[in-house]
Structures are given as C-alpha cells and as structure tokens.
Design a protein around this motif. Structure first.
Motif, PDB file in Angstrom:
ATOM      1  N   MET A   1       0.842  -1.197   0.000  1.00 23.83           N
ATOM      2  CA  MET A   1       0.000   0.000   0.000  1.00 23.83           C
ATOM      3  C   MET A   1       0.877   1.247   0.000  1.00 23.83           C
ATOM      4  O   MET A   1       1.885   1.298   0.692  1.00 23.83           O
ATOM      5  CB  MET A   1      -0.914   0.007   1.232  1.00 23.83           C
ATOM      6  N   THR A   2       0.501   2.251  -0.802  1.00 24.61           N
ATOM      7  CA  THR A   2       1.270   3.488  -0.903  1.00 24.61           C
ATOM      8  C   THR A   2       0.539   4.609  -0.193  1.00 24.61           C
ATOM      9  O   THR A   2      -0.668   4.793  -0.371  1.00 24.61           O
ATOM     10  CB  THR A   2       1.476   3.871  -2.388  1.00 24.61           C
ATOM     11  N   ASP A   3       1.259   5.345   0.634  1.00 33.81           N
ATOM     12  CA  ASP A   3       0.674   6.452   1.380  1.00 33.81           C
ATOM     13  C   ASP A   3       0.853   7.749   0.613  1.00 33.81           C
ATOM     14  O   ASP A   3       1.952   8.089   0.175  1.00 33.81           O
ATOM     15  CB  ASP A   3       1.351   6.576   2.754  1.00 33.81           C
ATOM     16  N   LEU A   4      -0.225   8.518   0.473  1.00 29.74           N
ATOM     17  CA  LEU A   4      -0.189   9.792  -0.230  1.00 29.74           C
ATOM     18  C   LEU A   4       0.285  10.895   0.712  1.00 29.74           C
ATOM     19  O   LEU A   4      -0.238  11.052   1.813  1.00 29.74           O
ATOM     20  CB  LEU A   4      -1.570  10.143  -0.768  1.00 29.74           C
ATOM     21  N   ILE A   5       1.288  11.646   0.270  1.00 29.54           N
ATOM     22  CA  ILE A   5       1.780  12.806   1.006  1.00 29.54           C
ATOM     23  C   ILE A   5       1.573  14.034   0.123  1.00 29.54           C
ATOM     24  O   ILE A   5       2.108  14.109  -0.987  1.00 29.54           O
ATOM     25  CB  ILE A   5       3.280  12.683   1.361  1.00 29.54           C
ATOM     26  N   ARG A   6       0.813  15.006   0.611  1.00 28.88           N
ATOM     27  CA  ARG A   6       0.564  16.239  -0.149  1.00 28.88           C
ATOM     28  C   ARG A   6       1.594  17.289   0.267  1.00 28.88           C
ATOM     29  O   ARG A   6       1.702  17.620   1.445  1.00 28.88           O
ATOM     30  CB  ARG A   6      -0.846  16.745   0.131  1.00 28.88           C
ATOM     31  N   GLU A  23      11.001  12.328  -6.481  1.00 29.39           N
ATOM     32  CA  GLU A  23       9.735  11.947  -7.099  1.00 29.39           C
ATOM     33  C   GLU A  23       9.962  11.157  -8.381  1.00 29.39           C
ATOM     34  O   GLU A  23       9.409  10.064  -8.569  1.00 29.39           O
ATOM     35  CB  GLU A  23       8.906  13.199  -7.421  1.00 29.39           C
ATOM     36  N   ASP A  24      10.781  11.719  -9.282  1.00 31.26           N
ATOM     37  CA  ASP A  24      10.894  11.184 -10.634  1.00 31.26           C
ATOM     38  C   ASP A  24      11.660   9.867 -10.705  1.00 31.26           C
ATOM     39  O   ASP A  24      11.423   9.053 -11.611  1.00 31.26           O
ATOM     40  CB  ASP A  24      11.582  12.203 -11.546  1.00 31.26           C
ATOM     41  N   ALA A  29       8.822   6.468  -3.820  1.00 35.17           N
ATOM     42  CA  ALA A  29       8.104   5.203  -4.017  1.00 35.17           C
ATOM     43  C   ALA A  29       8.771   4.063  -3.266  1.00 35.17           C
ATOM     44  O   ALA A  29       8.094   3.163  -2.739  1.00 35.17           O
ATOM     45  CB  ALA A  29       8.026   4.882  -5.509  1.00 35.17           C
ATOM     46  N   ALA A  30      10.104   4.081  -3.185  1.00 36.71           N
ATOM     47  CA  ALA A  30      10.827   3.032  -2.466  1.00 36.71           C
ATOM     48  C   ALA A  30      10.500   3.040  -0.983  1.00 36.71           C
ATOM     49  O   ALA A  30      10.665   2.019  -0.305  1.00 36.71           O
ATOM     50  CB  ALA A  30      12.331   3.199  -2.674  1.00 36.71           C
ATOM     51  N   LYS A  34       3.584   8.071  -2.088  1.00 38.44           N
ATOM     52  CA  LYS A  34       3.199   8.755  -3.321  1.00 38.44           C
ATOM     53  C   LYS A  34       3.097  10.235  -2.994  1.00 38.44           C
ATOM     54  O   LYS A  34       2.280  10.631  -2.156  1.00 38.44           O
ATOM     55  CB  LYS A  34       1.868   8.239  -3.846  1.00 38.44           C
ATOM     56  N   VAL A  35       3.946  11.058  -3.609  1.00 31.37           N
ATOM     57  CA  VAL A  35       4.019  12.477  -3.285  1.00 31.37           C
ATOM     58  C   VAL A  35       3.304  13.301  -4.343  1.00 31.37           C
ATOM     59  O   VAL A  35       3.580  13.171  -5.545  1.00 31.37           O
ATOM     60  CB  VAL A  35       5.487  12.929  -3.146  1.00 31.37           C
TER      61      VAL A  35
END
Length: 308
Positions: A1-6, A23-24, A29-30, A34-35
């Motif tokens: 599961m990936t956590d979104l960070i704004r 990001e790129d 992601a590692a 998810k930013v």
C-alpha cells in the motif's frame, strides 16, 4: 500500500532538484510514498504554512522563517529535514570585481528582486554580523524579478542579486560574478521541510520515510556526474537549455548547497535564528529542540547506513 503525502513547495527552481528527483526516480516510491507536490504555495510562496494549517497539505518546503514566525501566534509547525544547506544566490556586477568585500557596494545601487522576504533578511543580517555599512548602500527592493531583470538589461543598477540559471544567462550577456552568497555569507539551512505535529506523530513514520527518500536523492545527486543529474532533471525545465541547467547545477554543488544528510545543523540554524530575531520576525531564538524534530533525520541516516 502506498501512502499519499501532499506537499506544498516553493516555486520551481533548480535548487530543489533533489526533491524533484526523489519523485521522478522513485526514491519516495521506495519508501512506500506517493508524493503530490501540486499544492500551490501562492505569490512569493506566502501560503506555505497556511496550506498546512488549513489541512490542504501535509508537508511544506521552504525557508525556516515562516514556521518560526508562526510558532507562538498561529501554529506550531515542526521543522524535520533540510534540502538546501546554503543560500545559492549570486551577486552580479557590471564590471569585474577582484577580492570582493562589502565595501564594493558602498555608494552603489544593489537590486534585489521581490522573490522572498528571506533574501533581504538574510543578506542584511549577514552584513550586519561583520559590521558592513548597509546604510551606505542603495538597495532597490520589492520589484518583481521580471521587472528587475528588464531594468538590469537596460542598464539600471550596479549590482544584481540573482539565482541560477538566470545568473548564468546574464553572465553570458556580459555581466560578471562579483561574489556568491555561499562564499560571502557562509552555511545556512536555507530550504527545509516542515509539517504539523499531527503528521509528525503518525504511527506509520511518514515523516521519517519522507526524509529518508530525500536523503537518498541528495546522495544520488552528489554521487553522479553533473551532466547525468542535468539530464535527469531536464524535463522539469523544458524551456531551459541543458547546458544552462548543467552549469547551474555545477555551481550549486560546488557551493556545498546540497549535503548527504537531511539533518538540520544546529550551529547554522541558531545563527539564522539570530538573524531572524534581529530582523524582528521572532522575539528571540528558540531552543533548537523546541522547533526542530530530529527523529525523521535520524531515521533517514539509519536508512542511508543500511543502503551504503
């Protein structure tokens, strides 16, 4: 599961290359993150802290002065990682300057674009530290960079404070580098990440994982040939020639702007706090541990040790 960070970042600039590449190139992601860095920071990056306090963003990327100024009157916004360990600005001149001292500016017009309060505050503070006569210099401030650049090209001003790559472009047009701010003003935690206490306390260690991703990106940037870094970040700057990006990155790296650690240096942080207090944004410097959260950077260091 990936956590979104704004994330709410300061404006697009090559000095934030390690963040863009985190990001790129998958460093976030590692870490299972998810930013989303699309939260607009407003004119002059003036909405960074407001985006945090309003719940629009989880992390802000900018100077230390806003979270310090907000601390006792608006909100506590802990600082937890550093991306830029120097102010990368450059002072240009119309004529060659040998062995620059502040006296070279006496009786001259020095143009400072209206990019951020911090530029004038830090320059003024660094000059006062060494007893420079700032009252003997005519500073032209509070004009947009496009206006000041047009005026400079038309012959207005004797010295101009600029940021790469604009500084390199103006040198190509005939200007000279009088000095760089890293050279004449020393280290300073210029760009940092800060957040809310709630984000910092998340049980999934989101702040630590975020810091670890940025540190891995910093280490990658410092380990590569500058041409490779320029190639990687180039798509972020489609209107800037690759050669200009490469020169900008080389100068930024040579100045020590990026370090292989996101930890906030206590000495330069406290020095900058003194400048901010003298300017009047805070009454007096805070205890370091009161405003800087060390755990995320410590986690990042442990990850780096494991990687290396």
């Amino acid at each position: 599961m990936t956590d979104l960070i704004r994330v709410t970042p300061s404006g697009l600039s090559v000095i934030y290359t390690p963040h863009y590449l985190a990001e790129d190139m998958g460093f976030f992601a590692a870490q299972g993150l998810k930013v989303d860095s699309s939260v607009y920071a407003g004119p002059g990056s003036s909405w960074l802290s407001d985006n945090l306090t309003s719940g629009k963003a989880d992390v802000a990327m900018g100077g230390i002065w806003i979270p310090l100024a907000y601390r006792e009157i608006v909100a506590e916004l802990p600082i937890f990682a550093m991306i830029n360990a120097r102010n990368p600005q450059i002072i240009l001149s119309r004529e060659p300057v040998e062995n620059f001292t502040w006296e070279h500016l006496y009786g001259k017009r020095v143009v400072l674009p209206m990019e951020s309060t911090s530029q004038w505050m830090f320059l003024r503070g660094a000059m006062l530290e060494v007893g420079a006569g700032i009252d003997r210099i005519r500073f032209i401030r509070d004009l947009h960079v496009e206006t000041t650049t047009t005026m400079w090209r038309a012959g207005f001003g004797d010295f101009y404070l600029t940021t790469p790559p604009l500084s390199h472009k103006l040198v190509d047009e005939g200007a000279f580098v009088a000095t760089t701010i890293p050279e004449c003003c020393g280290p300073v935690p210029w760009s940092v990440y800060y957040t809310t206490p709630q984000f910092l306390a998340r049980p999934d260690n989101a702040a630590g994982r975020y810091a670890a991703a940025v540190e891995q990106s910093l280490r990658w940037v410092l380990a590569q040939p500058v041409e490779e870094v320029a190639k990687a970040v180039g798509p972020r700057f489609p209107d800037t020639p690759p050669e200009l990006i490469t020169r900008s990155l080389r100068g930024i790296i040579d100045a020590g702007t990026w370090q292989p650690s996101v930890a906030i240096p206590r000495g330069s942080f406290d020095r900058y706090q003194g400048i901010i207090a003298e300017f009047g944004l805070i009454n007096e410097p805070y205890a370091f541990d009161m405003v800087v959260a060390a755990a995320p950077a410590e986690y990042a260091a442990s990850v780096s040790r494991g990687v290396s």
